[in-house]
Design a protein around this motif. Sequence first.
Motif, short mmCIF file in Angstrom:
data_model
loop_
_atom_site.label_atom_id
_atom_site.label_comp_id
_atom_site.label_asym_id
_atom_site.label_seq_id
_atom_site.Cartn_x
_atom_site.Cartn_y
_atom_site.Cartn_z
N LYS A 147 2.81 12.30 4.85
CA LYS A 147 3.51 13.59 4.87
C LYS A 147 3.56 14.06 3.42
N THR A 148 3.02 15.24 3.15
CA THR A 148 2.87 15.68 1.76
C THR A 148 3.96 16.66 1.37
N ARG A 149 4.17 16.76 0.05
CA ARG A 149 5.05 17.81 -0.46
C ARG A 149 4.24 18.92 -1.13
N SER A 150 2.94 18.65 -1.35
CA SER A 150 2.03 19.67 -1.90
C SER A 150 0.61 19.28 -1.47
N PRO A 151 -0.32 20.23 -1.45
CA PRO A 151 -1.68 19.93 -0.98
C PRO A 151 -2.34 18.83 -1.80
N VAL A 152 -3.09 17.98 -1.10
CA VAL A 152 -3.82 16.91 -1.76
C VAL A 152 -4.99 16.51 -0.86
N GLU A 153 -6.09 16.13 -1.49
CA GLU A 153 -7.28 15.71 -0.74
C GLU A 153 -7.28 14.19 -0.58
N PRO A 154 -7.86 13.70 0.51
CA PRO A 154 -7.98 12.24 0.67
C PRO A 154 -8.66 11.57 -0.52
N ALA A 155 -9.63 12.24 -1.10
CA ALA A 155 -10.34 11.65 -2.25
C ALA A 155 -9.39 11.42 -3.42
N ALA A 156 -8.44 12.32 -3.60
CA ALA A 156 -7.48 12.17 -4.69
C ALA A 156 -6.56 10.98 -4.45
N LEU A 157 -6.15 10.79 -3.19
CA LEU A 157 -5.31 9.65 -2.85
C LEU A 157 -6.09 8.34 -3.01
N ASP A 158 -7.37 8.37 -2.63
CA ASP A 158 -8.19 7.19 -2.79
C ASP A 158 -8.37 6.84 -4.27
N ALA A 159 -8.58 7.87 -5.09
CA ALA A 159 -8.71 7.63 -6.53
C ALA A 159 -7.42 7.06 -7.11
N HIS A 160 -6.29 7.53 -6.60
CA HIS A 160 -4.99 7.02 -7.03
C HIS A 160 -4.89 5.52 -6.73
N CYS A 161 -5.31 5.12 -5.52
CA CYS A 161 -5.28 3.71 -5.15
C CYS A 161 -6.23 2.88 -6.00
N ARG A 162 -7.42 3.42 -6.27
CA ARG A 162 -8.40 2.70 -7.08
C ARG A 162 -7.90 2.47 -8.51
N SER A 163 -7.09 3.40 -9.01
CA SER A 163 -6.60 3.29 -10.39
C SER A 163 -5.36 2.40 -10.49
N SER A 164 -4.83 1.97 -9.33
CA SER A 164 -3.65 1.10 -9.32
C SER A 164 -4.10 -0.36 -9.32
N ASP A 165 -3.14 -1.26 -9.20
CA ASP A 165 -3.48 -2.68 -9.14
C ASP A 165 -3.69 -3.16 -7.70
N LEU A 166 -3.82 -2.23 -6.77
CA LEU A 166 -4.06 -2.58 -5.38
C LEU A 166 -5.47 -3.14 -5.23
N ILE B 138 0.84 -1.20 0.00
CA ILE B 138 0.00 0.00 0.00
C ILE B 138 0.88 1.25 0.00
N GLU B 139 1.92 1.22 0.80
CA GLU B 139 2.84 2.37 0.87
C GLU B 139 3.52 2.62 -0.47
N SER B 140 3.91 1.56 -1.15
CA SER B 140 4.57 1.72 -2.45
C SER B 140 3.65 2.38 -3.46
N VAL B 141 2.38 1.99 -3.47
CA VAL B 141 1.42 2.60 -4.39
C VAL B 141 1.24 4.08 -4.06
N LEU B 142 1.02 4.41 -2.81
CA LEU B 142 0.79 5.81 -2.42
C LEU B 142 2.03 6.67 -2.64
N SER B 143 3.22 6.08 -2.50
CA SER B 143 4.45 6.86 -2.68
C SER B 143 4.59 7.40 -4.09
N LEU B 144 3.89 6.78 -5.06
CA LEU B 144 3.99 7.22 -6.45
C LEU B 144 3.10 8.42 -6.76
#
Length: 510
Positions: free
Chosen positions: A447-466, A415-421
């Motif tokens: 820990k972020t380097r720029s603003p991001v919403e939880p929904a965007a991170l969730d969408a990122h996970c949904r679009s991965s092979d996780l 999970i961490e590897s997917v989110l790190s991307l």
Amino acid sequence: MLDLGRTFLQSVERAPGAIALVDGDLRLTYADWALRIGAAQQGLAALGLHRGDHLLSILQNRSEAATLHWACQFAGIVMTPLNWRAKPEEIDHVLKDSGARVLVYEAVSEAAVAASAIAAVTLRVGVGTGDRRYEHLLAGAAEPVPQGQAEDWSLMLYTSGTTGAPKGVPRRQRAERIAALAHVAQNRYGYGERTLGVMPLYHTMGVRSLLALALLDGRFVCMPRFDAAAALRAIAAERISHLYLVPTLYHDLLAHADFAGTDVGSVRKLGFAGAPMHDALLLRLRAAFRPELFVNHYGSSEIYTVAINQDAVGKPGSAGRAGINTRLRVVALDGKSVERRAAPMEEGQIIAELLSDEAFEGYHQRPDANAKSLREGWYFTGDTGYVDADGDLFVTGRVDDMIISGGENISPVDIESVLSLHPAVDEVAVAGLADERWGQKVVAFVKTRSPVEPAALDAHCRSSDLVNFKRPRDYVFVREIPKSPVGKVLRRKLVAGDYEPIGEQEHDAD
């Protein structure tokens, strides 16, 4: 078999004029350093230490720490190093457990030593401080005399103690030498290598670098504590040829403003250990250094190299195959039998054979720990992982870190590897928090380097092979990911709420 004292003399005889040790303005050739080691050896004898005795060292990575390590090898004294951030009760425990007769410390550890009840009745030597000073007792010049043997104990490392009192891991000189030779081979080091000596000498990675460089007439550039700007200056000034660091320190090097303007072209090889490196950092490091070799080491204080992957970017997340001196298996999570092997892609517990030439032989005075971890000739690491269809090992976490949600076993690393991307994610750690319905729920601490919403991170996970059941159900934005002194993520602190959250308004303003 050569002991470690005679091993050091090989480099003195081969390359007496080669620079061996750098510590600030101090620059010692192998011939110079040998005389300092010999003086320290004589000083230890004058303090009443004999072959087989323990010396407790509470020092940062400075020349005196490296010199003492080698002096102990020549004398057959057991170097017993401890984190310089150790608390008084930790010092008490190690002094009592090891029976160390002499304690060497410096100003940074002086307050803790002063507050230790057992240290008060132990012979203490201070580097630059105290009534008995290293400079008066252990300094000078003398030829070192090999008195230790290959079968003597070399050092005793103490485990981190995350689940109780730290355990002593004694290791023989022959095992240390063989492990250093394997480290040279597995990293394809050559004569005259130069390394940044920043991984602490109370940790396997620091000791491995110290010994490996001496096998190769190499240069060990001391760094008492990590500072990214100072590290970059040292890389450029000393023409460092390889780096062997935990992922956190690589992250901090790349994040520093001076990195873009620093000449890092001398660094030809990268290696990491101590924690998984997420895909995004692997790719950033490859682009920044363009190394000819990028090695993922997986091991422990007990068995230094369990597995090695010399193409860390080619197969991200893989720890590769068994090391030169090791046999490994993945067995069922219950760990009841070494013969119950996990199938390909089935998660289990990683074990390593104790017949390894670089293995330890059991914990110091801890039959309970031996009974738990040493069975049927194998060491049960407590780490989880799986072997893929190609036969390569993937380490997924600790047995204790396993998240059980809705009856599913979930490891944090994938999970961490997917989110790190995700481009907005700087660092991420995943843990399981108590949940009334699911037992535990997957929570990502970011820990972020720029603003991001939880929904965007969730969408990122949904679009991965996780797979869906591994998706985080909550996201917590934090100022820092809690880590140990050597860069391991402390998930127990996340579970306990021991972190500094960032509110939504503050996060949006970043």
